[in-house]
Design an enzyme around this catalytic site. Structure first.
Site, short mmCIF file in Angstrom:
data_model
loop_
_atom_site.label_atom_id
_atom_site.label_comp_id
_atom_site.label_asym_id
_atom_site.label_seq_id
_atom_site.Cartn_x
_atom_site.Cartn_y
_atom_site.Cartn_z
N THR A 87 20.83 -12.90 -53.38
CA THR A 87 21.85 -12.94 -52.33
C THR A 87 22.56 -11.59 -52.35
O THR A 87 22.68 -10.97 -53.41
CB THR A 87 22.85 -14.08 -52.64
OG1 THR A 87 22.19 -15.31 -52.35
CG2 THR A 87 24.14 -13.98 -51.84
N GLY A 146 25.48 -22.24 -54.82
CA GLY A 146 26.57 -22.40 -53.86
C GLY A 146 27.40 -23.65 -54.05
O GLY A 146 28.61 -23.64 -53.81
N ARG A 186 20.80 -27.65 -45.60
CA ARG A 186 21.75 -27.37 -46.69
C ARG A 186 22.50 -26.06 -46.41
O ARG A 186 21.92 -25.07 -45.97
CB ARG A 186 20.99 -27.28 -48.01
CG ARG A 186 21.85 -26.91 -49.23
CD ARG A 186 21.85 -25.43 -49.50
NE ARG A 186 22.49 -25.11 -50.77
CZ ARG A 186 22.79 -23.88 -51.17
NH1 ARG A 186 22.51 -22.84 -50.39
NH2 ARG A 186 23.36 -23.66 -52.31
N VAL A 187 23.79 -26.06 -46.65
CA VAL A 187 24.59 -24.85 -46.49
C VAL A 187 25.22 -24.51 -47.84
O VAL A 187 25.77 -25.40 -48.50
CB VAL A 187 25.70 -25.04 -45.42
CG1 VAL A 187 26.51 -23.76 -45.24
CG2 VAL A 187 25.11 -25.50 -44.11
N ASP A 199 27.61 -21.52 -50.31
CA ASP A 199 28.99 -21.01 -50.34
C ASP A 199 29.20 -19.78 -49.48
O ASP A 199 30.34 -19.47 -49.10
CB ASP A 199 29.35 -20.63 -51.78
CG ASP A 199 28.38 -19.58 -52.32
OD1 ASP A 199 27.17 -19.88 -52.40
OD2 ASP A 199 28.81 -18.44 -52.61
N1 ASP Z 1 25.17 -18.53 -53.29
C1 ASP Z 1 23.90 -18.63 -52.58
C2 ASP Z 1 23.77 -20.03 -52.02
O1 ASP Z 1 24.02 -20.97 -52.75
C3 ASP Z 1 22.71 -18.34 -53.43
C4 ASP Z 1 22.83 -17.20 -54.42
O2 ASP Z 1 23.84 -16.54 -54.50
O3 ASP Z 1 21.83 -16.95 -55.13
O4 ASP Z 1 23.36 -20.18 -50.91
#
Ligand code: ASP
Length: 307
Positions: free
Chosen positions: A178, A231, A206-207, A209
């Site tokens: 990310t 997230g 799915r969403v 953070d």
């Molecule tokens: N935070 C991101 C999510 O959960 C994934 C990540 O940071 O690797 O969508």
């Protein structure tokens, strides 16, 4: 008149970076930092700098954002992004988009042109198209590596069942990618941006953070913040606002980010990474995961790490 020394911190995800990808990650994160830094040193805004650094990482398939994003359980692309301008308290984000090459640019369109903060899916794509953003075929954003990662995930799931959670990649222990950026510009303004394909093998719809203001992305006149990690736990600990809470308690940014990560670990359970910068010129890149890909750029310092 300039009132602050510019600062830029960028990240390319928290988790575990396989040995064979470390040097490429380091090179890529350094290049992304340079793109934003050039804007800041020539007097540009924090907002332009964080957007440009994140665009560079969305275009780089080594990261899990834009081109090269991880796939859902059924092999589709659902990307999330958010940008926030501390100066104006402007916020914009997109959720679950698959036809936008640079979701962070779309987020800025949402922030600047719409009366809203968040758009999802097709509505997001059609809205930004009206402002001149070209839509693309999702297949063009899917790489061979993303397909192979999903295959490995599915194989592991067959063997280990529910021990394998979305985001896991047990055989190669690969979990990062990310992207995010935070900046303080010479005028004293702060901005934050985060973009992601989410977690590998996530359920469709799915969403995470990233587009949740105050959790994965946050900026106001005091702090700009971007998180990475699973997230679900970042949302439950409202990690961005937790860090701000620490500052309000009188802690330094360094101590406030420890306070927030400790809360996530002890009260919610889990690990994460974060980057942040304050209007006082404090900055931080912290993690409780094994690795965090990040780079820090100030007038006096250039640091980049893949660990
Ligand atoms: N935070 C991101 C999510 O959960 C994934 C990540 O940071 O690797 O969508």
């Amino acid at each position: 008149m300039p009132s602050a020394n510019p600062i830029l911190v960028v990240h390319g995800g928290a988790g575990t970076v396989p040995d064979e990808l470390r040097s490429q990650c380091q090179l890529s994160i350094r290049q992304a930092a340079e793109v934003g830094w050039k804007i800041l040193v020539s007097g540009g805004s924090a907002l332009d700098a964080v957007e440009a650094s994140v665009v560079a990482m969305e275009d780089d398939p080594i990261f899990n954002a834009g081109y090269g994003s991880v796939l859902t359980e059924i092999g589709t692309l659902e990307m999330d992004a958010m940008i926030a301008d501390g100066c104006s308290m402007g916020v914009g984000g997109v959720i679950g988009v698959s036809r936008i090459k640079n979701p962070i640019r779309a987020s800025r369109v949402v922030m600047e042109k719409s009366p809203h903060v968040l758009f999802f899916g097709r509505g997001a794509e059609e809205y930004v198209e009206k402002f001149g953003m070209d839509l693309t075929d999702p297949q063009k954003l899917i790489t061979e590596r993303s397909i192979q990662r999903l295959e490995r995930y599915k194989e592991a799931k067959k063997t280990y069942g529910d021990y394998i959670r979305p985001g896991d990649d047990p055989e190669r222990r690969e979990k990062y990618g990310t992207v995010g950026a935070v900046a303080l510009d010479a005028h004293g303004n702060l901005a934050a941006a985060t973009s992601t394909g989410g977690v590998l093998g996530k359920l469709p719809g799915r969403v995470g953070d990233t587009p949740v203001f105050g959790a994965g992305t946050y900026a106001d006149k005091e702090i700009a913040f971007s998180a990475t990690g699973v997230g679900e736990v970042i949302i439950k600990s409202v990690l961005g606002l937790k860090t701000k809470e620490g500052i309000r308690m009188g802690l330094s940014l360094d101590a406030a980010s420890d306070y927030a990560l400790d809360y996530l670990n002890t009260e919610i359970g889990g690990t994460a990474g974060l980057i942040a910068v304050t209007n006082k010129g404090e900055f931080v890149a912290k993690k409780t995961t094994k690795d965090l890909v990040f780079a820090i750029r100030t007038e006096k310092q250039f640091t980049d790490f893949c660990t």
